[in-house]
Motif scaffolding. Structure first.
Motif, PDB file in Angstrom:
ATOM      1  N   UNK A   1      90.665  38.051  46.788  1.00 29.60           N
ATOM      2  CA  UNK A   1      91.259  36.730  46.924  1.00 29.60           C
ATOM      3  C   UNK A   1      92.490  36.673  46.040  1.00 29.60           C
ATOM      4  N   UNK A   2      93.616  36.296  46.641  1.00 33.71           N
ATOM      5  CA  UNK A   2      94.894  36.162  45.926  1.00 33.71           C
ATOM      6  C   UNK A   2      95.106  34.681  45.663  1.00 33.71           C
ATOM      7  N   UNK A   3      95.296  34.335  44.379  1.00 33.50           N
ATOM      8  CA  UNK A   3      95.466  32.928  44.004  1.00 33.50           C
ATOM      9  C   UNK A   3      96.773  32.743  43.246  1.00 33.50           C
ATOM     10  N   UNK A   4      97.315  31.538  43.323  1.00 35.28           N
ATOM     11  CA  UNK A   4      98.429  31.139  42.475  1.00 35.28           C
ATOM     12  C   UNK A   4      99.812  31.502  42.958  1.00 35.28           C
ATOM     13  N   UNK A   5      99.937  32.454  43.843  1.00 40.01           N
ATOM     14  CA  UNK A   5     101.243  32.873  44.331  1.00 40.01           C
ATOM     15  C   UNK A   5     101.168  34.258  44.932  1.00 40.01           C
ATOM     16  N   UNK A   6     102.296  34.764  45.427  1.00 43.09           N
ATOM     17  CA  UNK A   6     102.302  36.055  46.114  1.00 43.09           C
ATOM     18  C   UNK A   6     102.168  37.231  45.154  1.00 43.09           C
ATOM     19  N   UNK A   7     101.758  38.365  45.728  1.00 41.02           N
ATOM     20  CA  UNK A   7     101.674  39.628  44.992  1.00 41.02           C
ATOM     21  C   UNK A   7     102.355  40.717  45.806  1.00 41.02           C
ATOM     22  N   UNK A   8     102.700  41.811  45.131  1.00 40.23           N
ATOM     23  CA  UNK A   8     103.157  43.018  45.814  1.00 40.23           C
ATOM     24  C   UNK A   8     102.078  44.070  45.624  1.00 40.23           C
TER      25      UNK A   8
END
Length: 148
Positions: A29-36
């Motif tokens: 789960x990706x939270x808070x904003x985008x990732x690379x």
């Protein structure tokens, strides 16, 4: 400035428990904003059965729609414990590599995903063997975070 510097360092998440690979399972789960995403994949913990299963990944942002972010791996039929499936550089259609000897070389992947979920796309599954999945990523905002 220090929180931004800390937030931009590479981070990784490795699942605590191994599990069979099931299509549609949320693995991160990706939270808070985008990732690379630099690398995403799985390590075989207990040997897989003879079914010709493949693995790929999909990201489904809280805004937007689910998108497949890797091609399908080679067959995972009869792979032994220690086999690694890992993303490799290329387009979104590039298949993860399968390293049967437990050692792999994978370069930087530039897959950018928004906050949301990352799921398994498992063909002809679930697997019989268990797998522990991992992700290495760079947060693209100070609030970006990933859990498994």
């Amino acid at each position: 400035m220090i929180p931004f510097i800390y937030a931009s360092l590479d981070k990784s998440v490795y699942q605590a428990n191994a599990a069979v690979l099931v299509n549609g399972t949320t693995v991160f789960t990706v939270r808070g904003g985008p990732i690379q995403i630099i690398s995403i994949g799985a390590v075989c913990i207990t040997a897989n059965g003879a079914t010709a299963t493949t693995l790929q990944y999909s990201a489904d942002g809280t805004d937007g729609a689910a998108t497949t972010i890797t091609g399908a791996s080679a067959s995972l039929a009869n792979v032994t414990a220690g086999t690694i499936v890992a993303s490799v550089p290329g387009t979104l259609a590039t298949a993860p590599a399968v390293y049967a000897n437990g050692v792999g070389i994978a370069g930087t992947v530039g897959i950018i995903v928004p906050a949301g979920i990352i799921t398994n796309v498992v063909a002809t599954g679930p697997t019989t063997g268990t797998w522990r999945q991992f992700i290495r990523y760079i947060p693209l905002s100070p609030e970006s975070d990933v859990s498994g």
